[in-house]
Design a protein around this motif. Sequence first.
Motif, PDB file in Angstrom:
ATOM      1  N   GLN A  36     -13.820  -6.015  -0.283  1.00 50.10           N
ATOM      2  CA  GLN A  36     -13.489  -4.599  -0.448  1.00 50.10           C
ATOM      3  C   GLN A  36     -14.582  -3.676   0.100  1.00 50.10           C
ATOM      4  O   GLN A  36     -14.285  -2.646   0.692  1.00 50.10           O
ATOM      5  N   GLU A  48      -8.735  -7.160  -1.170  1.00 54.93           N
ATOM      6  CA  GLU A  48      -8.697  -5.695  -1.176  1.00 54.93           C
ATOM      7  C   GLU A  48      -9.486  -5.127   0.006  1.00 54.93           C
ATOM      8  O   GLU A  48     -10.378  -4.287  -0.167  1.00 54.93           O
ATOM      9  N   GLY A 101      -9.454  -1.353   0.077  1.00 53.65           N
ATOM     10  CA  GLY A 101      -9.464  -0.702  -1.235  1.00 53.65           C
ATOM     11  C   GLY A 101     -10.500   0.388  -1.387  1.00 53.65           C
ATOM     12  O   GLY A 101     -10.348   1.279  -2.233  1.00 53.65           O
ATOM     13  N   THR A 146      -4.053  -7.482  -2.445  1.00 53.45           N
ATOM     14  CA  THR A 146      -4.083  -6.024  -2.512  1.00 53.45           C
ATOM     15  C   THR A 146      -3.252  -5.530  -3.691  1.00 53.45           C
ATOM     16  O   THR A 146      -2.325  -6.202  -4.124  1.00 53.45           O
ATOM     17  N   HIS A 147      -3.599  -4.345  -4.179  1.00 54.20           N
ATOM     18  CA  HIS A 147      -2.761  -3.691  -5.188  1.00 54.20           C
ATOM     19  C   HIS A 147      -1.849  -2.663  -4.531  1.00 54.20           C
ATOM     20  O   HIS A 147      -0.985  -2.078  -5.176  1.00 54.20           O
ATOM     21  N   ASP A 148      -2.039  -2.463  -3.206  1.00 56.93           N
ATOM     22  CA  ASP A 148      -1.335  -1.419  -2.469  1.00 56.93           C
ATOM     23  C   ASP A 148      -0.074  -1.996  -1.824  1.00 56.93           C
ATOM     24  O   ASP A 148      -0.141  -2.827  -0.910  1.00 56.93           O
TER      25      ASP A 148
END
Length: 228
Positions: free
Chosen positions: A91, A168, A171, A200-202
Amino acid sequence: MNTSEVLSARDVDLFYGETPAVVNAQISLRKGEVAAITGQSGSGKSSLLYCLAGVLPVSCGEVCFEGRSLGALDDEELSALRRERFGFVFQYGELLPELTVEENTALPLRLAGRRKSDALAAAGEILGRLGLAELRERRPSQVSGGQSQRVAVARALVHRPAVIFADEPTGSLDSSNATAVLEEFLTLARSQGTAVVLVTHDTQVAARADNRYTMCDGTLTAQVREVS
């Protein structure tokens, strides 16, 4: 695209003590393919990433790279695999502050035993492809966040690894920089046949992948793409 399997996980469990972090994970990745794993913080996606990379030993099941079980490799063999055949993007880039941009990029090749002149030439080439040639002599503290992450991408790709593990990778960036870095990263990876495991959280980042998975409470579920 070569349809041969590069990396796979079959029935993989990971426990921290008695707490399950990954439960019965199944995943398969081919040459040049991008797989995205999304999920909330604490869902187990980074733990699975490190199992796939051979950083964490699985509690049950098997992770295979090019048909060979990572569990059959000793520590020296695993280290060589991560150094020579895998790449990593984190990240915050994790560049070494004492090295120049060019030296940071060349590091995987130097660790693999390549001559300094050859390693720096390869680093210069990929930095040029990412529009970073003019930053070669700068230190990480002298470049922006977006530029730093591009350097991290160049470092991960410079030795043409079979698989890149990206945790990430956008991120820490604003949306404009994140889109640009991701586009460059995945375009270069696919062009040289490097497979990518992208955590990823996206969901917009994940949408760029060939295959998408979600993770919840350690359980990995493949998402089926809608056909329009």
